[in-house]
Design a protein around this motif. Structure first.
Motif, PDB file in Angstrom:
ATOM      1  N   PRO A 175      52.421  -7.243  43.056  1.00  0.00           N
ATOM      2  CA  PRO A 175      53.571  -7.780  43.777  1.00  0.00           C
ATOM      3  C   PRO A 175      54.119  -6.777  44.793  1.00  0.00           C
ATOM      4  CG  PRO A 175      54.302  -6.866  41.706  1.00  0.00           C
ATOM      5  CD  PRO A 175      52.795  -6.694  41.726  1.00  0.00           C
ATOM      6  N   LEU A 176      55.143  -7.208  45.520  1.00  0.00           N
ATOM      7  CA  LEU A 176      55.881  -6.307  46.393  1.00  0.00           C
ATOM      8  C   LEU A 176      57.002  -5.661  45.594  1.00  0.00           C
ATOM      9  CD1 LEU A 176      56.405  -8.677  49.473  1.00  0.00           C
ATOM     10  CD2 LEU A 176      54.619  -6.965  49.203  1.00  0.00           C
ATOM     11  N   ASP A 177      57.193  -4.360  45.754  1.00  0.00           N
ATOM     12  CA  ASP A 177      58.414  -3.781  45.203  1.00  0.00           C
ATOM     13  C   ASP A 177      59.540  -4.001  46.204  1.00  0.00           C
ATOM     14  OD1 ASP A 177      58.111  -1.842  47.195  1.00  0.00           O
ATOM     15  OD2 ASP A 177      57.348  -0.316  45.818  1.00  0.00           O
ATOM     16  N   ALA A 209      53.118  -7.187  57.333  1.00  0.00           N
ATOM     17  CA  ALA A 209      53.694  -5.999  56.710  1.00  0.00           C
ATOM     18  C   ALA A 209      53.416  -5.961  55.206  1.00  0.00           C
ATOM     19  CB  ALA A 209      55.195  -5.952  56.966  1.00  0.00           C
ATOM     20  N   ALA A 210      53.348  -7.136  54.576  1.00  0.00           N
ATOM     21  CA  ALA A 210      53.106  -7.187  53.132  1.00  0.00           C
ATOM     22  C   ALA A 210      51.704  -6.695  52.779  1.00  0.00           C
ATOM     23  CB  ALA A 210      53.308  -8.605  52.617  1.00  0.00           C
ATOM     24  N   GLY A 211      50.756  -6.933  53.648  1.00  0.00           N
ATOM     25  CA  GLY A 211      49.397  -6.456  53.414  1.00  0.00           C
ATOM     26  C   GLY A 211      48.803  -7.027  52.139  1.00  0.00           C
ATOM     27  N   ALA A 258      61.711  -5.068  51.614  1.00  0.00           N
ATOM     28  CA  ALA A 258      62.658  -4.694  52.664  1.00  0.00           C
ATOM     29  C   ALA A 258      61.933  -4.349  53.960  1.00  0.00           C
ATOM     30  CB  ALA A 258      63.513  -3.515  52.204  1.00  0.00           C
ATOM     31  N   ALA A 259      60.813  -3.639  53.834  1.00  0.00           N
ATOM     32  CA  ALA A 259      60.029  -3.290  55.021  1.00  0.00           C
ATOM     33  C   ALA A 259      59.451  -4.540  55.678  1.00  0.00           C
ATOM     34  CB  ALA A 259      58.910  -2.324  54.639  1.00  0.00           C
ATOM     35  N   ALA A 260      59.026  -5.498  54.862  1.00  0.00           N
ATOM     36  CA  ALA A 260      58.496  -6.747  55.406  1.00  0.00           C
ATOM     37  C   ALA A 260      59.590  -7.542  56.115  1.00  0.00           C
ATOM     38  CB  ALA A 260      57.871  -7.580  54.290  1.00  0.00           C
ATOM     39  N   LEU A 261      60.773  -7.582  55.512  1.00  0.00           N
ATOM     40  CA  LEU A 261      61.893  -8.267  56.158  1.00  0.00           C
ATOM     41  C   LEU A 261      62.206  -7.645  57.519  1.00  0.00           C
ATOM     42  CD1 LEU A 261      64.720  -9.043  53.566  1.00  0.00           C
ATOM     43  CD2 LEU A 261      63.381 -10.681  54.882  1.00  0.00           C
ATOM     44  N   ARG A 262      62.231  -6.323  57.563  1.00  0.00           N
ATOM     45  CA  ARG A 262      62.529  -5.647  58.834  1.00  0.00           C
ATOM     46  C   ARG A 262      61.428  -5.942  59.861  1.00  0.00           C
ATOM     47  NH1 ARG A 262      66.135  -2.370  60.813  1.00  0.00           N
ATOM     48  NH2 ARG A 262      67.128  -1.936  58.812  1.00  0.00           N
ATOM     49  N   ALA A 263      60.180  -5.976  59.418  1.00  0.00           N
ATOM     50  CA  ALA A 263      59.103  -6.339  60.339  1.00  0.00           C
ATOM     51  C   ALA A 263      59.309  -7.744  60.872  1.00  0.00           C
ATOM     52  CB  ALA A 263      57.753  -6.228  59.628  1.00  0.00           C
ATOM     53  N   GLY A 264      59.781  -8.647  60.023  1.00  0.00           N
ATOM     54  CA  GLY A 264      60.073 -10.001  60.461  1.00  0.00           C
ATOM     55  C   GLY A 264      61.168 -10.040  61.512  1.00  0.00           C
ATOM     56  N   VAL A 265      62.205  -9.264  61.282  1.00  0.00           N
ATOM     57  CA  VAL A 265      63.311  -9.209  62.250  1.00  0.00           C
ATOM     58  C   VAL A 265      62.832  -8.601  63.564  1.00  0.00           C
ATOM     59  CG1 VAL A 265      65.595  -8.243  62.719  1.00  0.00           C
ATOM     60  CG2 VAL A 265      65.053  -9.117  60.436  1.00  0.00           C
ATOM     61  N   ALA A 287      49.563 -14.128  51.869  1.00  0.00           N
ATOM     62  CA  ALA A 287      49.045 -15.468  52.155  1.00  0.00           C
ATOM     63  C   ALA A 287      50.162 -16.492  52.170  1.00  0.00           C
ATOM     64  CB  ALA A 287      47.981 -15.847  51.124  1.00  0.00           C
ATOM     65  N   LEU A 288      51.114 -16.355  51.253  1.00  0.00           N
ATOM     66  CA  LEU A 288      52.242 -17.277  51.220  1.00  0.00           C
ATOM     67  C   LEU A 288      53.075 -17.151  52.495  1.00  0.00           C
ATOM     68  CD1 LEU A 288      54.541 -18.208  48.307  1.00  0.00           C
ATOM     69  CD2 LEU A 288      55.580 -17.445  50.444  1.00  0.00           C
ATOM     70  N   LEU A 289      53.406 -15.939  52.865  1.00  0.00           N
ATOM     71  CA  LEU A 289      54.239 -15.717  54.046  1.00  0.00           C
ATOM     72  C   LEU A 289      53.541 -16.206  55.311  1.00  0.00           C
ATOM     73  CD1 LEU A 289      55.484 -12.186  53.001  1.00  0.00           C
ATOM     74  CD2 LEU A 289      56.919 -14.233  53.181  1.00  0.00           C
TER      75      LEU A 289
END
Length: 213
Positions: free
Chosen positions: A105-107, A99-101, A112-119, A68-70
């Motif tokens: 929290p996120l580990d 990607a965070a779903g 890292a997977a969310a960041l890559r999805a962003g890129v 929700a924050l992202l």
């Protein structure tokens, strides 16, 4: 004994975004100067306006979870940042949110997977490739370094490795000739100027290293 990996919850992401907003404000003059050389001279002002709106929205409506924050950050940037930066940064955070779903929290691996999805979202939106002299030249090395570090023994140094890679990618844009965006119109005259988008992207990853590690 090695430190336990840091869990990245909603409060931690809030600190990251606020640190990024502060870094953008502190570097507005530099971003404007860089963009005046090869762009519209508005990257600093646009990003400051967008991040002020993001921080205000976070205070007004605190998100319930990381996704929700992202999503809130992404939607706010799309609505308030002019030029190419709004859609690109907005897409970055919206793709991160997807990607965070439902994780809370996120580990580190999920972050890292969310960041890559962003890129990947930035690539899909801007069609940029390595060496085009764009924000991708800072973001791509950062996510590669993050993944490599998380696969090694010093996972807790992963975000610092990512920030260092982003800074190196930012610096490497200076000798490049721009192939995307407004700067590409300058042709060879774009050579010798650091890319403003890569500069703000490096600030984003540096803020993550400072607040999430």
């Amino acid at each position: 004994m090695a430190d336990e990996p840091v869990a990245i919850d909603t409060a931690a992401l809030d600190r990251w975004i606020r640190a990024f907003a502060a870094a953008i404000a502190d570097n507005e003059e530099q971003l404007t100067r860089l963009d005046s050389a090869i762009g519209d001279a508005d990257h600093g002002a646009n990003m400051v306006r967008g991040m002020k709106a993001v921080v205000a929205k976070l205070a007004e409506s605190p998100p319930a979870n990381p996704a929700a924050l992202l999503k809130q950050v992404g939607m706010t940037l799309v609505g308030t940042v002019g030029g190419a930066s709004g859609p690109l940064y907005g897409t970055f955070f919206l793709r991160m949110a997807t990607a965070a779903g439902d994780a809370e929290p996120l580990d580190q691996a999920a972050f890292a997977a969310a960041l890559r999805a962003g890129v990947d979202g930035v690539v899909a939106r801007g069609k940029a490739e390595a060496g085009d002299k764009t924000m991708y030249d800072a973001l791509a090395p950062a996510v590669d370094a993050l993944d490599a570090a998380l696969g090694g023994e010093d996972a807790n140094g992963a975000l610092r490795a990512a920030a260092d890679a982003a800074a190196a990618g930012r610096d490497a844009t200076t000798p490049l000739q721009a192939r995307k965006g407004r700067a590409s119109y300058l042709g060879e005259r774009s050579v010798g100027h650091q890319d403003p988008g890569a500069t703000s992207a490096a600030l984003l990853i540096e803020a993550a290293a400072e607040t999430l590690a």
